[in-house]
Design a protein around this motif. Structure first.
Motif, PDB file in Angstrom:
ATOM      1  N   SER A 207      17.931  69.140  54.044  1.00 36.76           N
ATOM      2  CA  SER A 207      16.576  68.601  54.059  1.00 36.76           C
ATOM      3  C   SER A 207      15.728  69.295  55.122  1.00 36.76           C
ATOM      4  O   SER A 207      14.526  69.508  54.927  1.00 36.76           O
ATOM      5  CB  SER A 207      16.608  67.086  54.322  1.00 36.76           C
ATOM      6  OG  SER A 207      17.226  66.407  53.255  1.00 36.76           O
ATOM      7  N   GLY A 210      14.286  72.220  53.705  1.00 35.00           N
ATOM      8  CA  GLY A 210      13.393  71.980  52.589  1.00 35.00           C
ATOM      9  C   GLY A 210      14.077  71.942  51.244  1.00 35.00           C
ATOM     10  O   GLY A 210      13.402  71.989  50.203  1.00 35.00           O
ATOM     11  N   GLN A 214      12.537  65.595  48.903  1.00 39.35           N
ATOM     12  CA  GLN A 214      11.221  66.206  48.984  1.00 39.35           C
ATOM     13  C   GLN A 214      10.178  65.211  49.491  1.00 39.35           C
ATOM     14  O   GLN A 214      10.276  64.005  49.238  1.00 39.35           O
ATOM     15  CB  GLN A 214      10.816  66.730  47.612  1.00 39.35           C
ATOM     16  CG  GLN A 214      11.733  67.832  47.078  1.00 39.35           C
ATOM     17  CD  GLN A 214      11.775  69.034  47.997  1.00 39.35           C
ATOM     18  OE1 GLN A 214      10.781  69.726  48.167  1.00 39.35           O
ATOM     19  NE2 GLN A 214      12.927  69.283  48.594  1.00 39.35           N
ATOM     20  N   SER A 222      14.239  66.126  56.983  1.00 40.54           N
ATOM     21  CA  SER A 222      12.861  66.572  56.754  1.00 40.54           C
ATOM     22  C   SER A 222      11.944  66.151  57.897  1.00 40.54           C
ATOM     23  O   SER A 222      10.980  66.852  58.224  1.00 40.54           O
ATOM     24  CB  SER A 222      12.341  66.029  55.419  1.00 40.54           C
ATOM     25  OG  SER A 222      12.338  64.616  55.420  1.00 40.54           O
ATOM     26  N   ASN A 225      12.228  68.754  60.484  1.00 44.50           N
ATOM     27  CA  ASN A 225      11.487  69.948  60.087  1.00 44.50           C
ATOM     28  C   ASN A 225       9.990  69.767  60.285  1.00 44.50           C
ATOM     29  O   ASN A 225       9.299  70.677  60.753  1.00 44.50           O
ATOM     30  CB  ASN A 225      11.791  70.276  58.620  1.00 44.50           C
ATOM     31  CG  ASN A 225      11.161  71.574  58.180  1.00 44.50           C
ATOM     32  OD1 ASN A 225      11.075  72.527  58.946  1.00 44.50           O
ATOM     33  ND2 ASN A 225      10.711  71.622  56.945  1.00 44.50           N
ATOM     34  N   GLU A 226       9.475  68.579  59.934  1.00 43.74           N
ATOM     35  CA  GLU A 226       8.047  68.317  60.095  1.00 43.74           C
ATOM     36  C   GLU A 226       7.633  68.315  61.560  1.00 43.74           C
ATOM     37  O   GLU A 226       6.526  68.748  61.899  1.00 43.74           O
ATOM     38  CB  GLU A 226       7.697  66.971  59.455  1.00 43.74           C
ATOM     39  CG  GLU A 226       7.824  66.954  57.934  1.00 43.74           C
ATOM     40  CD  GLU A 226       7.745  65.551  57.368  1.00 43.74           C
ATOM     41  OE1 GLU A 226       7.595  64.597  58.182  1.00 43.74           O
ATOM     42  OE2 GLU A 226       7.850  65.393  56.147  1.00 43.74           O
TER      43      GLU A 226
END
Length: 268
Positions: A207, A210, A214, A222, A225-226
């Motif tokens: 995740s 990406g 999603q 994620s 990552n953000e």
């Protein structure tokens, strides 16, 4: 079991993860998808305990809902891998010969590739998505269970009660299901506990790249990552999801260590 403090801590962490995932709607103070861009990247405060992300979404609520993704991937991956590994490992160890050679050479081929790289390659081919992540992790996850079960079956099939079952006319399927599998379940449970930690960590890694859940689905990987681009400006964006991943993985590892000691028949 209760003398092992780390195992008890791990059990509480795992139990807390399960309860959090089940009662996420009751525990989350905000809608995890609700945006408030005017308050984006706001630091933790009394209204938002873990702060807000770049879109103003409550991070605490998103972490709570993200526990569902992690738990679902862990349970699905371990369950499917366990069933496949039990079937292949028991058949390979019991029958031996060319069947054993075929299955074990397949295992050797899959183990020759780094697991996470093989999962990345498969998800890249199939396309990003949670179901594809589970499929990719199952593709490489069953090999460990198959090797473990095969090793146990090779030992158990030589014991007297298996010989007695043969003499009484029991079929191979009956021997495997009623006599072998119940006696190798302890190490399999321990392996599955560690497998849960590995699956959750792998899902977070995919995740983060990406390839997993999603947006706007809340996933711990994620979220990392953000928040990566705001690491110096808003460190809370990555700190709290990272702590959630670390805590859950530690919990499963502590619980696995405790179960390994508790289920070790040599210590009885």
């Amino acid at each position: 079991m209760f003398k092992n403090k780390l195992a008890i801590l791990g059990a509480f962490i795992v139990g807390g993860l399960i309860l959090t995932a089940i009662f996420a709607e009751m525990l989350a103070p905000y809608n995890p998808l609700e945006q408030n861009i005017a308050q984006g990247l706001r630091a933790p405060n009394t209204a938002h305990w873990c702060g807000q992300d770049k879109l103003g979404r409550d991070l605490f609520s998103r972490i709570i809902y993200g526990s569902r993704i992690s738990l679902w991937v862990g349970i699905s991956t371990v369950s499917i891998s366990l069933v496949i590994g039990l079937a292949i490992g028991s058949i390979s160890g019991f029958y031996g010969g060319w069947i054993d050679e075929l299955f074990m050479r397949t295992v050797d081929i899959l183990m020759a590739f780094p697991g996470i790289l093989l999962a990345i390659a498969m998800v890249a081919v199939l396309g990003p998505g949670l179901n594809h992540v589970i499929l990719a992790l199952c593709l490489i996850g069953w090999v460990g269970y198959a090797r473990l079960v095969r090793a146990q079956v090779l030992y158990l099939r030589e014991l007297e009660y298996v010989t007695a079952a043969h003499a009484l006319g029991a079929t191979p399927a009956r021997i495997i299901i009623q006599h072998l599998l119940p006696n190798l379940i302890a190490p399999v449970i321990v392996e599955a506990t560690f497998g849960m930690a590995g699956a959750i960590l792998a899902e977070a890694s995919l995740s983060f790249l990406g390839l997993g859940a999603q947006p706007p689905t809340p996933s711990w990987g994620s979220m990392l990552n953000e928040g990566r681009q705001f690491l110096l400006l808003a460190p809370h964006h990555t700190t709290f999801p990272g702590l959630a991943i670390m805590l859950v993985v530690l919990g499963f590892n502590f619980l696995g260590d405790g179960l390994r000691d508790f289920l070790d028949v040599k210590k009885v």
